[in-house]
Design a protein around this motif. Structure first.
Motif, PDB file in Angstrom:
ATOM      1  N   TYR A 260       0.824  -1.204   0.000  1.00  0.00           N
ATOM      2  CA  TYR A 260       0.000   0.000   0.000  1.00  0.00           C
ATOM      3  C   TYR A 260       0.866   1.266   0.000  1.00  0.00           C
ATOM      4  N   LEU A 261       1.934   1.260   0.783  1.00  0.00           N
ATOM      5  CA  LEU A 261       2.821   2.424   0.797  1.00  0.00           C
ATOM      6  C   LEU A 261       3.447   2.648  -0.582  1.00  0.00           C
ATOM      7  N   ALA A 262       3.808   1.554  -1.252  1.00  0.00           N
ATOM      8  CA  ALA A 262       4.371   1.683  -2.596  1.00  0.00           C
ATOM      9  C   ALA A 262       3.348   2.255  -3.570  1.00  0.00           C
ATOM     10  N   ALA A 325      -7.980  -2.426   6.143  1.00  0.00           N
ATOM     11  CA  ALA A 325      -7.428  -3.211   5.036  1.00  0.00           C
ATOM     12  C   ALA A 325      -6.249  -4.067   5.481  1.00  0.00           C
ATOM     13  N   ILE A 326      -5.484  -3.569   6.464  1.00  0.00           N
ATOM     14  CA  ILE A 326      -4.296  -4.298   6.907  1.00  0.00           C
ATOM     15  C   ILE A 326      -4.644  -5.400   7.900  1.00  0.00           C
ATOM     16  N   LEU A 334      -5.214  -7.196  -1.620  1.00  0.00           N
ATOM     17  CA  LEU A 334      -4.812  -5.815  -1.881  1.00  0.00           C
ATOM     18  C   LEU A 334      -5.834  -5.214  -2.824  1.00  0.00           C
ATOM     19  N   ALA A 335      -6.213  -3.960  -2.603  1.00  0.00           N
ATOM     20  CA  ALA A 335      -7.180  -3.319  -3.492  1.00  0.00           C
ATOM     21  C   ALA A 335      -6.965  -1.813  -3.470  1.00  0.00           C
ATOM     22  N   ASP A 336      -6.929  -1.198  -4.649  1.00  0.00           N
ATOM     23  CA  ASP A 336      -6.711   0.248  -4.733  1.00  0.00           C
ATOM     24  C   ASP A 336      -7.781   1.036  -3.995  1.00  0.00           C
ATOM     25  N   ARG A 337      -9.011   0.518  -3.974  1.00  0.00           N
ATOM     26  CA  ARG A 337     -10.110   1.279  -3.372  1.00  0.00           C
ATOM     27  C   ARG A 337      -9.895   1.523  -1.874  1.00  0.00           C
ATOM     28  N   LEU A 341      -9.215   7.086   0.998  1.00  0.00           N
ATOM     29  CA  LEU A 341      -9.044   8.045   2.085  1.00  0.00           C
ATOM     30  C   LEU A 341      -7.611   8.070   2.600  1.00  0.00           C
ATOM     31  N   ALA A 342      -6.963   6.912   2.644  1.00  0.00           N
ATOM     32  CA  ALA A 342      -5.592   6.853   3.165  1.00  0.00           C
ATOM     33  C   ALA A 342      -4.656   7.752   2.366  1.00  0.00           C
ATOM     34  N   ALA A 343      -4.924   7.907   1.062  1.00  0.00           N
ATOM     35  CA  ALA A 343      -4.043   8.689   0.199  1.00  0.00           C
ATOM     36  C   ALA A 343      -3.950  10.151   0.627  1.00  0.00           C
TER      37      ALA A 343
END
Length: 533
Positions: A260-262, A325-326, A334-337, A341-343
């Motif tokens: 996710y960080l990547a 998610a974690i 893993l999912a972009d959605r 909000l995290a972004a």
């Protein structure tokens, strides 16, 4: 800050969010949940009391997110089943979210340019493509439109020693609307604790400090717990082997955190479906996974130690919004959605980095030029990545043709097979469903049932239908899915001239789903055929 300056920044951010996603207005519905949520959903077709009562009192499609369905109901009342209107609401909501993101950063830190750049990055971020271009991901953009105001009202309510009641109650109300749109946002009060740690001027050993920090979260907790319990009961949990093995689960989730960080950087290849990687329990893998889970909390701690509120809040927001998610055993690795909000936390950290680097350049005019160039470079990169990946979601053909290049997940095979059925390419559909059936799932066998029925291979169709029922029993209770399987069984019986068995199956399908689109029509035809015997 003048109202004109604020409006100009908000308009620019909203325009960026709209323009980069404008091509999605031409996109179609895709064969991934859009039929369940929209095109075949009887409960969104009209503002009737019965529809609203059902939406707010019953789970739908193994989840309880009534406001998502209400938003589709609004679209249906305006556009019918024209995908243009549904995509329009996604874009508008994302533009609203981007402006709210700008205002949240401005309220938190009181820095206009930090907020404006962070809002621009959020508007263009490529991790948002799935949430904006995919109609079934409406819950992401909708929940954000309620959650960010919930935080904003809390910031207004939070004083140095007490809470102002009216904005606090408004915050709780918006929080309730947010989790009625998507339950994952239930973790938001943890971020409010970080706000309290930085804001409250009461001694930590004072009872009033604990009352303010803990007591003010009780209302959020009561609302969140109730809706979370409902969703926990009805939602699908992972049935993968790693979900039952704590060590493997821990290692996988640590890797998920790094992934996710990547993806927040916008660099890695994006996929609608990410295959679960092989899990190793060697020392290095465990160590790296442990670091992945701890890196964001460590940055929060460093931020507070150095009195760097931007770092503490940015890492804290990202970590809190990624928590479900974690740590929650979701069926998707893993999912972009989950990054929607995290972004935002990453975006304001990136904006802070841009301004920090530019501040080191002297004279001031050079610093401004550096800030403009860095902002333009990052924004252009994000916009380019978003525009490219957006095209993948244009229709089912492009979506699944792209997905199957990088994924061996059964959903990719099944959904591309459905596209082939629409194109009357039945042999290719059969091959794809067989490839999907290598992983235990209902859909592949249900698809094979339809293919064999179309080819008049009725014995094989019954066998495939029976396997679909077995998969359904392992998966858990889903009356809508069971109704569809029962309906298909009834149609096969009728094709074999087993009229009584066909009628019995169709009646059972209607008992499970009284609004099944085809079962009643088939039942009436079967009853008429029986009368003519």
């Amino acid at each position: 800050m003048s109202a004109g300056r604020w409006l100009l920044a908000a308009a620019a951010i909203a325009a960026a969010a709209i323009l980069v996603n404008l091509p999605t207005l031409r996109f179609q519905f895709v064969s991934w949940d859009d039929s369940r949520y929209v095109t075949e959903n009887p409960w969104i077709r009209g503002w009737s009391a019965s529809n609203l009562r059902h939406i707010f009192t019953q789970s739908y499609f193994v989840s309880y997110m009534p406001l998502q369905l209400v938003s589709y109901m609004l679209d249906y009342s305006l556009w019918g089943l024209k995908p243009f209107g549904y995509h329009l609401q996604q874009i508008v909501l994302h533009a609203v979210d981007s402006v709210l993101a700008f205002e949240l950063v401005r309220r938190l830190f009181g820095r206009f340019w930090l907020a404006a750049i962070a809002g621009l990055f959020f508007a263009l971020h490529p991790s948002h493509v799935e949430s904006v271009a995919w109609v079934s991901a409406r819950k992401d953009v909708l929940s954000a439109a309620f959650l960010i105001p919930a935080v904003l009202f809390y910031l207004i309510a939070r004083g140095e020693r007490s809470l102002r009641m009216r904005p606090y109650l408004a915050s709780v109300l918006f929080f309730t609307l947010a989790i009625l749109s998507k339950v994952n946002v239930v973790v938001m009060p943890l971020f409010l604790v970080l706000v309290d740690l930085a804001t409250l001027k009461l001694p930590r050993r004072d009872t009033r400090w604990w009352m303010q920090v803990v007591g003010s979260k009780v209302a959020y907790g009561v609302v969140g717990l109730g809706i979370s319990v409902v969703n926990w009961i009805v939602e699908v949990k992972t049935k993968a082997a790693y979900g039952r093995e704590p060590a493997r689960y821990f290692v996988l989730k640590g890797r998920t955190a790094w992934e996710y960080l990547a993806h927040l950087t916008g660099i890695p290849r994006q996929n609608p479906i990410y295959d679960t990687p092989l899990i190793s329990l060697d020392f290095l893998s465990v160590l790296v996974s442990f670091a992945g889970i701890l890196i964001l909390p460590a940055l929060v701690w460093i931020g507070f130690r150095r009195r760097n509120r931007i770092l503490a809040f940015g890492a804290g927001w990202t970590f809190v919004m990624l928590l479900p998610a974690i740590f929650f055993p979701v069926p998707t690795y893993l999912a972009d959605r989950y990054l929607y909000l995290a972004a935002l936390g990453f975006c304001w950290l990136l904006a802070a980095a841009v301004l920090t680097l530019s501040a080191r350049a002297k004279p001031r005019t050079l610093g401004v030029a550096v800030a403009v160039l860095l902002t333009a470079a990052a924004a252009t990169f994000f916009a380019w990545r978003t525009a490219r990946y957006n095209q993948v979601w244009a229709n089912s053909e492009s979506l699944w043709s792209y997905t199957i290049e990088a994924s061996r997940d059964f959903r990719a095979y099944n959904n591309l097979a459905r596209v082939r059925i629409e194109q009357n390419r039945w042999d290719e559909a059969e091959t794809l469903f067989k490839l999907g059936s290598r992983q235990a799932n209902v859909t592949s066998w249900d698809g094979l049932t339809a293919v064999y029925y179309k080819k008049a291979r009725y014995v094989e169709a019954i066998q495939a239908n029976e396997k679909a029922f077995r998969m359904h029993a392992l998966k858990g209770e889903d009356p809508m899915e069971q109704a569809e399987l029962t309906y298909k069984r009834g149609t096969i019986y009728l094709a074999q001239n087993r009229i009584d068995e066909g009628i019995e199956s169709l009646e059972e399908a209607l008992r499970l789903n009284p609004r099944h689109p085809d079962a009643r029509r088939m039942l009436e035809a079967a009853l008429q055929a029986k009368r003519q015997q």
